[in-house]
Scaffold this motif. Structure first.
Motif, mmCIF file in Angstrom:
data_model
loop_
_atom_site.group_PDB
_atom_site.id
_atom_site.type_symbol
_atom_site.label_atom_id
_atom_site.label_comp_id
_atom_site.label_asym_id
_atom_site.label_seq_id
_atom_site.Cartn_x
_atom_site.Cartn_y
_atom_site.Cartn_z
ATOM 1 N N VAL A 1 -3.699 -66.467 -1.522
ATOM 2 C CA VAL A 1 -2.402 -67.059 -1.044
ATOM 3 C C VAL A 1 -1.493 -65.966 -0.389
ATOM 4 O O VAL A 1 -0.731 -66.025 0.315
ATOM 5 C CB VAL A 1 -1.429 -67.998 -1.878
ATOM 6 C CG1 VAL A 1 -0.909 -67.209 -3.120
ATOM 7 C CG2 VAL A 1 -0.586 -68.504 -0.881
ATOM 8 N N TYR A 2 -1.589 -64.696 -1.444
ATOM 9 C CA TYR A 2 -0.625 -63.539 -0.887
ATOM 10 C C TYR A 2 -1.151 -63.018 0.466
ATOM 11 O O TYR A 2 -0.422 -62.579 1.245
ATOM 12 C CB TYR A 2 -0.850 -62.594 -1.991
ATOM 13 C CG TYR A 2 -0.467 -62.943 -3.346
ATOM 14 C CD1 TYR A 2 0.690 -63.788 -3.419
ATOM 15 C CD2 TYR A 2 -1.109 -62.661 -4.342
ATOM 16 C CE1 TYR A 2 1.046 -64.372 -4.659
ATOM 17 C CE2 TYR A 2 -0.706 -63.244 -5.718
ATOM 18 C CZ TYR A 2 0.321 -64.115 -5.805
ATOM 19 O OH TYR A 2 0.681 -64.578 -7.041
ATOM 20 N N PHE B 1 9.516 -62.656 1.818
ATOM 21 C CA PHE B 1 8.225 -62.565 1.373
ATOM 22 C C PHE B 1 8.225 -61.184 0.422
ATOM 23 O O PHE B 1 7.341 -60.855 -0.553
ATOM 24 C CB PHE B 1 7.098 -62.399 2.506
ATOM 25 C CG PHE B 1 5.988 -61.921 2.161
ATOM 26 C CD1 PHE B 1 5.204 -62.888 1.155
ATOM 27 C CD2 PHE B 1 5.172 -61.020 2.288
ATOM 28 C CE1 PHE B 1 3.747 -62.632 0.834
ATOM 29 C CE2 PHE B 1 4.038 -60.853 1.788
ATOM 30 C CZ PHE B 1 3.246 -61.462 1.027
ATOM 31 N N LEU C 1 5.653 -69.864 -2.829
ATOM 32 C CA LEU C 1 5.585 -68.812 -3.541
ATOM 33 C C LEU C 1 6.720 -68.590 -4.545
ATOM 34 O O LEU C 1 6.753 -67.796 -5.597
ATOM 35 C CB LEU C 1 5.631 -67.375 -2.633
ATOM 36 C CG LEU C 1 3.973 -67.431 -1.810
ATOM 37 C CD1 LEU C 1 4.082 -66.227 -0.853
ATOM 38 C CD2 LEU C 1 3.029 -67.214 -2.679
ATOM 39 N N THR D 1 2.227 -77.195 3.333
ATOM 40 C CA THR D 1 2.271 -76.046 4.112
ATOM 41 C C THR D 1 0.843 -76.134 4.964
ATOM 42 O O THR D 1 1.091 -75.740 6.236
ATOM 43 C CB THR D 1 2.135 -74.637 3.291
ATOM 44 O OG1 THR D 1 3.275 -74.626 2.478
ATOM 45 C CG2 THR D 1 1.992 -73.427 3.860
ATOM 46 N N LEU E 1 5.678 -72.205 2.861
ATOM 47 C CA LEU E 1 4.589 -71.137 2.291
ATOM 48 C C LEU E 1 5.566 -70.330 1.250
ATOM 49 O O LEU E 1 5.201 -70.145 0.193
ATOM 50 C CB LEU E 1 3.949 -70.497 3.243
ATOM 51 C CG LEU E 1 2.759 -69.333 2.913
ATOM 52 C CD1 LEU E 1 1.952 -70.021 1.966
ATOM 53 C CD2 LEU E 1 2.292 -68.570 4.025
ATOM 54 N N LEU E 2 6.588 -69.839 1.664
ATOM 55 C CA LEU E 2 7.558 -68.812 0.851
ATOM 56 C C LEU E 2 8.141 -69.852 -0.105
ATOM 57 O O LEU E 2 8.209 -69.306 -1.257
ATOM 58 C CB LEU E 2 8.606 -68.434 1.789
ATOM 59 C CG LEU E 2 7.941 -67.170 3.171
ATOM 60 C CD1 LEU E 2 9.135 -66.974 3.879
ATOM 61 C CD2 LEU E 2 7.427 -66.187 2.371
ATOM 62 N N VAL F 1 5.635 -71.745 7.596
ATOM 63 C CA VAL F 1 6.031 -70.285 6.973
ATOM 64 C C VAL F 1 7.021 -70.285 5.653
ATOM 65 O O VAL F 1 6.926 -69.867 4.746
ATOM 66 C CB VAL F 1 6.442 -69.108 8.066
ATOM 67 C CG1 VAL F 1 7.025 -68.116 7.374
ATOM 68 C CG2 VAL F 1 5.323 -68.782 8.762
ATOM 69 N N SER G 1 -0.280 -65.212 3.306
ATOM 70 C CA SER G 1 1.161 -65.171 3.571
ATOM 71 C C SER G 1 1.297 -63.909 4.634
ATOM 72 O O SER G 1 2.084 -64.080 5.363
ATOM 73 C CB SER G 1 1.851 -65.190 2.316
ATOM 74 O OG SER G 1 1.584 -66.248 1.430
#
Length: 288
Positions: free
Chosen positions: A156-157, A185, A62, A87, A58-59, A55, A160
């Motif tokens: 990806v949004y 997020f 982004l 990720t 992942l953030l 996570v 997430s």
């Protein structure tokens, strides 16, 4: 070509630094396992550790676009693909450790994923990450074309959001880390929406986004407790906005968002100060 070189074949210190950094959580986890410092349920601790870092990465992935725009640091785009693949790797480790925890009984693993909704959601998120990792190469960009590739990678949004829902559901009562990651997020998604429909680059806009993200984080945590435990939402919200229970996720989101805003303001001030001043205009004497 080695991952620490840029497209021109030159060593990129940024890519090298990020590449090494991606292995540090895994190395730390391996060290804890070797020294038997993973607690009474080592596999369970390792599963959660890998999921948390999935996570986090992942953030961070982004966050590349906002950071590149706000700080005008174009080379950041060079590490986005690397972060995305990492990720997925940590997500795969998360699943792999769960399989080990189930004594390699794949039938049981499949059954659990099918029957337990939070595991289903997590598996769908991991499958989405796999699609993104596979299609992250230059070859797939050429095959799909720019627009179709971008459309695919917008999932990806959704991925997430699913990963965060899975995080909340497996956390049960202690959702502090899940609420904190969800708050970041929300800031990242708020930035993208604001940037799409308005001007987010100004300092007042960033201050407004910081406040809205913090409020949204507090509401998210209160809402989750209200749904999952039937706790009074207003009581939870009051606790989130106060300090009796320590610094809650909403406050950390506000602190980090204000820190980003301050860093952007300082950078712009320094850049403005470093700009050479225009020479004074010389007055032209006219003959009388």
């Amino acid at each position: 070509m080695a991952p620490w070189y840029d497209r021109a074949g030159r060593l990129s210190l940024l890519k090298l630094f990020v590449f090494v950094g991606l292995f540090l959580p895994a190395a730390w986890l391996a060290g804890l396992a070797l020294t038997q410092d993973l607690g009474a349920r080592p596999l369970n601790t390792a599963i959660h550790f890998a999921g948390l870092w999935m996570v986090r990465f992942l953030l961070i992935t982004l966050a590349i676009t906002p950071a590149r725009k706000l700080f005008r640091w174009a080379p950041l785009i060079l590490v986005r693909r690397m972060l995305g693949v990492a990720t997925f790797a940590y997500g795969l480790l998360h699943l792999g450790l769960y399989i080990v925890d189930q004594n390699w009984n794949l039938i049981r693993v499949i059954s659990e994923i099918w029957l337990r909704i939070y595991l289903t959601i997590g598996f769908v998120a991991l499958f989405g990450l796999m699609l993104l990792a596979i299609t992250s190469t230059d070859g797939w960009v050429r095959r799909l074309g720019g627009k179709r590739w971008q459309a695919l990678h917008r999932i990806v949004y959704l991925v997430s959001a699913l990963a965060l829902v899975h995080f909340f559901m497996q956390a049960k009562l202690n959702v502090y880390p899940a609420a904190l990651m969800s708050g970041f997020f929300l800031w990242l998604m708020g930035y993208r929406l604001w940037d799409r429909f308005g001007e987010i680059g100004s300092i007042p806009s960033l201050l407004g986004l910081a406040g809205l993200s913090a409020i949204a984080t507090a509401l998210t945590e209160a809402g989750w407790y209200a749904v999952a435990t039937h706790a009074p939402a207003l009581k939870v919200l009051e606790a989130n906005l106060g300090f009796a229970a320590g610094i809650r996720p909403a406050w950390w989101v506000l602190i980090v968002a204000l820190g980003v805003t301050l860093a952007v303001a300082l950078r712009r001030a320094l850049m403005k100060k470093a700009q050479p001043k225009a020479p004074p205009k010389l007055a032209m004497n006219r003959a009388s």
